[in-house]
Design an enzyme around this catalytic site. Structure first.
Site, PDB file in Angstrom:
ATOM      1  N   PHE A   1      31.735  -7.500 -39.798  1.00  0.00           N
ATOM      2  CA  PHE A   1      31.766  -6.214 -40.088  1.00  0.00           C
ATOM      3  C   PHE A   1      33.368  -5.712 -39.910  1.00  0.00           C
ATOM      4  O   PHE A   1      33.624  -4.431 -40.180  1.00  0.00           O
ATOM      5  CB  PHE A   1      31.151  -5.332 -39.299  1.00  0.00           C
ATOM      6  CG  PHE A   1      30.932  -5.748 -37.820  1.00  0.00           C
ATOM      7  CD1 PHE A   1      32.044  -5.365 -37.006  1.00  0.00           C
ATOM      8  CD2 PHE A   1      29.916  -6.135 -37.224  1.00  0.00           C
ATOM      9  CE1 PHE A   1      32.108  -5.729 -35.744  1.00  0.00           C
ATOM     10  CE2 PHE A   1      29.792  -6.785 -35.897  1.00  0.00           C
ATOM     11  CZ  PHE A   1      30.873  -6.533 -35.078  1.00  0.00           C
TER      12      PHE A   1
ATOM     13  N   GLU B   1      26.457   1.209 -40.021  1.00  0.00           N
ATOM     14  CA  GLU B   1      26.002  -0.037 -40.042  1.00  0.00           C
ATOM     15  C   GLU B   1      24.715  -0.367 -39.358  1.00  0.00           C
ATOM     16  O   GLU B   1      24.700   0.224 -38.178  1.00  0.00           O
ATOM     17  CB  GLU B   1      27.114  -1.242 -39.786  1.00  0.00           C
ATOM     18  CG  GLU B   1      28.372  -1.004 -40.716  1.00  0.00           C
ATOM     19  CD  GLU B   1      29.577  -1.583 -40.155  1.00  0.00           C
ATOM     20  OE1 GLU B   1      29.470  -2.349 -39.022  1.00  0.00           O
ATOM     21  OE2 GLU B   1      30.642  -1.491 -40.647  1.00  0.00           O
TER      22      GLU B   1
ATOM     23  N   ARG C   1      37.398   1.033 -25.656  1.00  0.00           N
ATOM     24  CA  ARG C   1      36.048   1.761 -25.873  1.00  0.00           C
ATOM     25  C   ARG C   1      36.355   3.149 -26.067  1.00  0.00           C
ATOM     26  O   ARG C   1      36.821   3.873 -25.127  1.00  0.00           O
ATOM     27  CB  ARG C   1      34.946   1.737 -24.626  1.00  0.00           C
ATOM     28  CG  ARG C   1      33.719   2.046 -25.111  1.00  0.00           C
ATOM     29  CD  ARG C   1      32.912   2.063 -23.932  1.00  0.00           C
ATOM     30  NE  ARG C   1      32.815   0.820 -23.138  1.00  0.00           N
ATOM     31  CZ  ARG C   1      32.049  -0.357 -23.565  1.00  0.00           C
ATOM     32  NH1 ARG C   1      31.152  -0.109 -24.803  1.00  0.00           N
ATOM     33  NH2 ARG C   1      32.016  -1.510 -23.095  1.00  0.00           N
TER      34      ARG C   1
ATOM     35  N   LYS D   1      23.113  -2.096 -36.209  1.00  0.00           N
ATOM     36  CA  LYS D   1      23.424  -2.678 -35.001  1.00  0.00           C
ATOM     37  C   LYS D   1      22.630  -4.134 -34.794  1.00  0.00           C
ATOM     38  O   LYS D   1      21.571  -3.860 -34.391  1.00  0.00           O
ATOM     39  CB  LYS D   1      23.216  -1.829 -33.737  1.00  0.00           C
ATOM     40  CG  LYS D   1      24.034  -2.426 -32.598  1.00  0.00           C
ATOM     41  CD  LYS D   1      23.943  -1.369 -31.318  1.00  0.00           C
ATOM     42  CE  LYS D   1      24.810  -1.798 -30.107  1.00  0.00           C
ATOM     43  NZ  LYS D   1      24.117  -3.390 -29.762  1.00  0.00           N
TER      44      LYS D   1
ATOM     45  N   ARG E   1      28.599 -10.895 -30.261  1.00  0.00           N
ATOM     46  CA  ARG E   1      29.849 -10.601 -30.697  1.00  0.00           C
ATOM     47  C   ARG E   1      30.652 -11.635 -30.817  1.00  0.00           C
ATOM     48  O   ARG E   1      30.987 -12.499 -29.904  1.00  0.00           O
ATOM     49  CB  ARG E   1      30.359  -9.442 -29.794  1.00  0.00           C
ATOM     50  CG  ARG E   1      31.627  -9.168 -30.366  1.00  0.00           C
ATOM     51  CD  ARG E   1      31.421  -7.991 -31.741  1.00  0.00           C
ATOM     52  NE  ARG E   1      32.551  -7.233 -31.951  1.00  0.00           N
ATOM     53  CZ  ARG E   1      33.156  -6.002 -31.503  1.00  0.00           C
ATOM     54  NH1 ARG E   1      32.452  -5.528 -30.565  1.00  0.00           N
ATOM     55  NH2 ARG E   1      34.206  -5.631 -31.958  1.00  0.00           N
TER      56      ARG E   1
HETATM   57  P1  AMP Z   1      26.700  -2.990 -26.495  1.00  0.00           P
HETATM   58  O1  AMP Z   1      26.682  -4.680 -26.717  1.00  0.00           O
HETATM   59  O2  AMP Z   1      25.345  -2.329 -26.400  1.00  0.00           O
HETATM   60  O3  AMP Z   1      27.832  -2.495 -25.706  1.00  0.00           O
HETATM   61  O4  AMP Z   1      27.141  -2.835 -27.916  1.00  0.00           O
HETATM   62  C1  AMP Z   1      27.864  -2.962 -28.792  1.00  0.00           C
HETATM   63  C2  AMP Z   1      27.951  -4.200 -29.490  1.00  0.00           C
HETATM   64  O5  AMP Z   1      27.143  -4.298 -30.475  1.00  0.00           O
HETATM   65  C3  AMP Z   1      29.239  -5.001 -29.961  1.00  0.00           C
HETATM   66  O6  AMP Z   1      29.903  -5.723 -28.863  1.00  0.00           O
HETATM   67  C4  AMP Z   1      28.595  -6.007 -30.758  1.00  0.00           C
HETATM   68  O7  AMP Z   1      28.455  -7.039 -30.224  1.00  0.00           O
HETATM   69  C5  AMP Z   1      27.180  -5.432 -31.385  1.00  0.00           C
HETATM   70  N1  AMP Z   1      27.210  -5.007 -32.813  1.00  0.00           N
HETATM   71  C6  AMP Z   1      26.003  -5.279 -33.423  1.00  0.00           C
HETATM   72  N2  AMP Z   1      26.063  -4.799 -34.669  1.00  0.00           N
HETATM   73  C7  AMP Z   1      27.377  -4.348 -34.904  1.00  0.00           C
HETATM   74  C8  AMP Z   1      28.175  -3.607 -35.962  1.00  0.00           C
HETATM   75  N3  AMP Z   1      27.631  -3.632 -37.084  1.00  0.00           N
HETATM   76  N4  AMP Z   1      29.442  -3.254 -35.633  1.00  0.00           N
HETATM   77  C9  AMP Z   1      30.047  -3.437 -34.352  1.00  0.00           C
HETATM   78  N5  AMP Z   1      29.284  -3.999 -33.259  1.00  0.00           N
HETATM   79  C10 AMP Z   1      28.038  -4.313 -33.700  1.00  0.00           C
END
Ligand code: AMP
Length: 600
Positions: free
Chosen positions: A348, A233, A451, A235, A240
């Site tokens: 998602f 998918e 995680r 990102k 979130r």
């Molecule tokens: P990070 O904030 O860099 O740790 O990346 C993880 C975050 O990406 C998740 O907590 C979501 O907020 C975000 N995210 C964006 N698109 C998606 C997706 N398709 N599936 C899951 N998380 C996503």
């Protein structure tokens, strides 16, 4: 409370997890159920259960003042003690005095915590905290202050408390973990364990669950190396959010499990139209709606294809995070905001639907349920309050249609079987303005709060770190009156200690700096004039060009050209990166590596 404080000392004295859980289990068994239930929450380093929104709202500065007042120490002596112990709880334990007749039970303490949380005025909160700290021995004060600042620093996570509960009352650890995840409260889980009723734990609407988290990967090859069937998918760069929909009521929760529904008034109505009660996982994103939004539904089995790509385009697309930022931190969202910066909930995952908990089902099945739930014209939202836009004279009917404000979008799912296909999807995601890709194991269950390697994230800027601000300084030039220079840290491997790794001059907007200045002034632990040690609570995402070994900071590394990408209010300090992640980035910088190719 005396017994709990002594237990904490014993837990801190060993690094062995097994010993820690044994000590906790013995302690719990020696308590009444009421005592054990509140102690389980306290031992997780919290004043209140995870799902609750109650917070004490007592800053480090207030605690510092009270510890100083009760102990009668001078500022210099207290500062020296702080330098020595590095934590306000330990300072309290050191400088407060033993007095006869001091006693406070854990159950009483939990009641007072609730009073502190509901007290509005600082004086009322101060009076309650003062009362607590004078009623307990220095050792108890040490741990009470630690609970109040949200970190016991004894190497005990909630998961270990869950293990201890299993051990104390003879339950399978997996049952305890599952119940705790469902009810979002270790204390209540303990009560269920005592009564042999763990199986009765139910998913509760409007009690947010932990969010499943992703691990970073450094290359497309790595992205395909962990599991056989990846779903891919985009990102999305937003916030979130977990949506709880029940009986026509809709509420959104952030990663810190705070309710954020108020900030997105256009979203609830759209989700209220779901055919059944449900809990959805997704990202709230600033969204550019297409003139005529069509399909929302995307089938997970669909192979990587241009068709899937074309469908994805028909949904409209995400706008940069900076657009969403305009909407954040506001109590009231104006009509203009709603019109100019509309958002969408990009769903998602689904954790619960129609009375059934789905987290144990493989993603493949959850995706199908989600496809069913989020389909048809529902994502078009409602034009509702938009009716008056035309009257304001700027927009005609067509624009009213186009600028509707709320919507739910099913995140399109792609497939990739080779690194080349993944790279192509990565470029396409970036071309759509998204951050990169999420690669998910179709066979995996949903693990709240974990995680692991079932969800992987492939980001544009490979080298960003989520760091915690530990100290701040006043800026120069036009930033002379504001705290704009931040020293930041990553966690050591055990997540016990923060290790400074760099310093950045703000990449934040003036408004953000002003807000942060206010916060840092209120949450200063030590004022050294030009520099202030602050409560380690604020998380930043920092980018940098590369990393060097250096003894300038205690982490042993320094960052080249660090810059603040953004504030991460959605992350708690515990969620910041560790020294191991920094080490991983450092070692992947060798010539010819992916990081070099990305112009680091
Ligand atoms: P990070 O904030 O860099 O740790 O990346 C993880 C975050 O990406 C998740 O907590 C979501 O907020 C975000 N995210 C964006 N698109 C998606 C997706 N398709 N599936 C899951 N998380 C996503």
């Amino acid at each position: 409370m005396r017994k709990l404080a002594k237990t904490c000392e014993a837990i801190a004295a060993t690094t062995k997890k097994l010993q820690k859980t044994t000590i906790v289990a013995e302690y719990l068994k020696s308590c009444t159920t009421d005592e054990a239930a509140v102690s389980a929450v306290f031992l997780s380093g919290k004043a209140f259960p995870a799902w609750e929104e109650a917070t004490l709202q007592v800053g480090g500065a207030l605690l510092w003042r009270l510890v100083q007042e009760i102990s009668g120490q001078t500022e210099t002596a207290l500062t020296a003690a702080y330098r020595k112990h590095g934590d306000l709880g330990a300072v309290a334990g050191h400088v407060l005095q033993e007095r006869p007749g001091q006693s406070l039970s854990v159950v009483e303490l939990s009641k007072i915590f609730r009073e502190i949380a509901t007290a509005r005025r600082t004086e009322a909160k101060s009076a309650l905290v003062r009362d607590v700290l004078t009623r307990v021995s220095p050792l108890e004060a040490k741990y009470i202050v630690k609970i109040m600042t949200g970190d016991l620093r004894i190497g005990l996570k909630e998961s270990l408390v869950e293990e201890a509960i299993a051990k104390a009352y003879g339950n399978p650890p997996a049952d305890v973990q599952r119940a705790s995840m469902l009810v979002g409260d270790v204390g209540e889980t303990l009560r269920l364990a005592v009564g042999g009723k763990l199986a009765e734990a139910k998913m509760r609407m409007f009690h947010p669950l932990g969010f499943m988290l992703a691990s970073p990967i450094e290359s497309a090859e790595e992205g395909l190396s962990y599991f056989a069937e990846p779903a891919v998918e985009d990102k999305y760069d937003g916030i979130r959010a977990q949506a709880h929909v029940s009986g026509g009521q809709v509420r959104f929760f952030s990663r810190t499990r705070d309710e954020i529904t108020e900030s997105f008034p256009e979203l609830p109505d759209t989700l209220a139209g779901l055919p059944v009660d449900a809990i959805l996982d997704g990202e709230i994103v600033a969204w550019e709606y297409p003139p005529d939004p069509k399909q929302t539904r995307e089938v997970v089995d669909e192979p990587f294809s241009e068709e899937a790509e074309a469908k994805a385009e028909g949904l409209g697309q995400a706008r940069p995070f900076s657009v969403l930022q305009q909407r954040l931190g506001r109590k009231k969202v104006s009509e203009r905001m709603l019109r100019e910066f509309p958002v969408a909930f990009v769903a998602f995952d689904v954790l619960y639907a129609a009375g059934e908990v789905l987290i144990d089902r493989p993603l493949r099945e959850r995706a199908r349920v989600l496809d069913e739930l989020v389909k048809g014209p529902k994502h078009r939202g409602h034009t509702g309050s938009q009716g008056n836009i035309g009257r304001q004279g700027e927009l005609g009917f067509e624009e009213v249609e186009r600028s509707f404000t709320g919507g739910i979008v099913r995140a399109p799912v792609f497939r990739a079987v080779s690194a080349e296909e993944l790279e192509a999807l990565f470029s396409a995601a970036q071309a759509r303005g998204n951050e990169g890709l999420m690669i998910k194991d179709l066979a995996s269950s949903y693990s709240p709060g974990k995680r692991g390697k079932s969800w992987l994230k492939m980001k544009r800027e490979l080298a960003t770190l989520d760091v915690v601000v530990t100290a701040v300084e006043f800026g120069h030039g036009k930033r002379v009156g504001v705290l704009s220079d931040y020293t930041f840290a990553v966690w050591d491997a055990n997540k016990d200690r923060l290790l400074n790794i760099g310093k950045a001059y703000s990449g934040l907007t003036d408004v953000e700096i002003a807000e942060m200045t206010k916060w840092f002034l209120e949450h200063t632990i030590e004022d050294q004039g030009f520099r202030r040690t602050v409560e380690p609570k604020v998380v930043l995402e920092v980018a940098f060009n590369n990393m060097m070994e250096s003894d300038r900071h205690e982490s042993g590394y320094a960052l080249r050209f660090p810059r603040i990408v953004r504030l991460r209010p959605d992350k708690s300090a515990e969620e910041a990166d560790t020294i191991e992640r920094a080490r991983g980035i450092f070692s992947s910088q060798t010539p010819g590596s992916k990081l070099d190719r990305k112009d680091l």
